[in-house]
Design an enzyme around this catalytic site. Structure first.
Site, PDB file in Angstrom:
ATOM      1  N   ALA A  95      88.872  79.964 -57.196  1.00  0.00           N
ATOM      2  CA  ALA A  95      89.861  78.882 -57.106  1.00  0.00           C
ATOM      3  C   ALA A  95      91.235  79.474 -57.379  1.00  0.00           C
ATOM      4  CB  ALA A  95      89.556  77.793 -58.126  1.00  0.00           C
ATOM      5  N   LYS A  96      92.273  78.713 -57.170  1.00  0.00           N
ATOM      6  CA  LYS A  96      93.622  79.141 -57.552  1.00  0.00           C
ATOM      7  C   LYS A  96      94.467  77.900 -57.714  1.00  0.00           C
ATOM      8  CE  LYS A  96      95.823  83.040 -58.201  1.00  0.00           C
ATOM      9  NZ  LYS A  96      95.256  84.298 -58.689  1.00  0.00           N
ATOM     10  N   GLY A  97      95.504  78.002 -58.543  1.00  0.00           N
ATOM     11  CA  GLY A  97      96.384  76.858 -58.741  1.00  0.00           C
ATOM     12  C   GLY A  97      97.815  77.298 -58.801  1.00  0.00           C
TER      13      GLY A  97
END
Ligand code: NAD
Length: 396
Positions: A95-97
């Site tokens: 994931a990444k944010g």
């Protein structure tokens, strides 16, 4: 970057005869959260968390605060995280944010407000067994400590395993700060060993920041026959054929110094990448080697410590010239490996010694490098393509 990641996944899927449906699942994120954070009445910031794939375990990936954060960039980085955790054999997904903001324009109160608001929105979708964020560009242990505090207020979770990259006094792991650089040194050392390269070597580093400086410090300690001859930051590049002392450079940078003020021979950043060294370490930004400058590379090994510093055209070209590119999803995975070890320590309510953390990091990095080299031989392909084949094998 998204295009290169998709190209590499599609290539690996073809080599493994995956079906179009299987490929689609690997290309598309499973969940995309896009929301706004109100800083004050006048300012609303765009924020993202993209959860790419959780087949191997909870989603894992950093949170970036940067003006240029956008959906495509976050998607590409989330995709690379899935590939990285899978290639390393970790029981985690990708994931990444990010928040589209320039943190240098904020005071501490505003930074804390944004960090807590980010968690307020995402709390239902993250957590120790769902999605475990970490720091990335412009985010640090202080920001993560605020996020953990906010998450535990909202959910009563006291494990502190909801985030990694915490400060040591708030459940962080020893060895985390140096982990990405250290992982790169282990990976390169193993590749050289497998190729029978046991002579002294020279190397240059583009980007003497967190990752680049620890690469140099750890290799000075663990690989004394590797000589650092050039290093750059965004202000300038320095070149000293007789060798540079990593500790001196690191101390200079820690005091806020810029290389343009460092007393040494100076070259341009493009000249640094064209130096006749054995190894070129790219630890600054994406797209550092492209069709524009790939022909100037004289090194025999290129190590991708940044995410995506060699684009696909340059990668194919360097492979044909017999220059080995050690791919980012393996070379810079040391950080996520120690993040995983931090999460494990939190769940077990333990604090491991730095030696134990480094020893576990070493065995993950060594095994992944061996796997990639074996697959590259077996499939007669580049190390980059082999790393994606390895990741996809571990995801199917
Ligand atoms: P950082 O900000 O600490 O360091 C980046 C360095 O690159 C700085 O010294 C900066 O001055 C320099 N730089 C910027 N533009 C440059 C240019 N054009 N030429 C030469 N130098 C330039 O960042 P970092 O944490 O060291 O991360 C570096 C890269 O590694 C990023 O791509 C990041 O996404 C990637 N990465 C970091 C980690 C980690 O654990 N920090 C993990 C995996 C990947």
């Amino acid at each position: 970057m998204l295009e290169t990641a998709r190209y590499n996944i599609t290539y690996a899927a073809e080599r493994l005869n995956l079906s179009p449906d299987q490929l689609k699942l690997l290309l598309e994120p499973q969940a995309e959260h896009e929301f706004t954070i109100k800083l004050d009445k006048a300012i609303e910031l765009k924020a993202y968390r993209i959860q790419h794939n959780n087949k191997r375990g909870p989603y894992k990936g950093g949170i970036r605060f940067h003006e240029q954060v956008n959906r495509d960039e976050v998607k590409a980085l989330a995709t690379l995280m899935t590939m990285k955790t899978a290639a390393l054999g970790l029981p985690l997904g990708g994931a990444k944010g990010g928040v589209a903001v320039n943190p240098k324009s904020l005071n501490l109160t505003q930074l804390e407000k944004i960090s807590r608001a980010y968690v307020d929105y995402l709390a239902p979708y993250i957590g120790p067994d769902k999605d475990i964020p970490a720091p990335d560009v412009n985010t640090n242990a202080q920001i993560i400590d605020w996020m953990v505090d906010e998450y535990s207020k909202l959910t009563q979770d006291t494990s502190r395993a909801s985030f990694t990259g915490k400060s040591l006094s708030h459940g962080g792991s020893l060895g985390r700060e140096a982990a990405t650089g250290r992982g790169g040194v282990i990976c390169l050392g193993e590749l050289l060993k497998l190729r029978g390269h046991n002579r002294p070597l020279t190397y240059a580093i583009e980007g003497f920041g967190n990752v680049g400086s620890f690469f140099a410090l750890v290799s000075q300690q663990d690989q004394p026959s590797w000589k650092l001859v050039a290093a750059s930051d965004s202000s300038s590049a320095i070149y000293q054929p007789e060798g540079l002392n990593a500790q001196v450079l690191s101390d200079f940078k820690a005091k806020g110094g810029s290389f343009k003020d460092f007393k040494a021979n100076h070259v341009s950043s493009e000249q640094l990448k064209a130096l006749k060294v054995d190894v070129l370490v790219l630890a600054a930004l994406e797209n550092s080697l492209t069709s524009k400058n790939m022909k100037q590379v004289e090194a025999r090994y290129v190590v991708e410590m940044a995410n995506g510093p060699v684009d696909k055209t340059a990668n194919n070209y360097l492979y044909k010239r017999g220059i080995a590119v050690l791919p980012d999803i393996i070379a810079n995975a040391g950080g996520v490996v120690v993040s995983y070890l931090e999460w494990r320590q939190n769940l077990l309510n333990q604090q491991w010694s730095e030696a134990k953390v480094n020893q576990k990091l070493s065995s993950y990095m060594t095994e992944a490098t061996n796997n990639v080299v074996n697959i590259a031989h077996q499939y007669r392909t580049s190390l980059t393509e082999a790393a994606f084949i390895l990741a996809l094998k571990n995801l199917s």
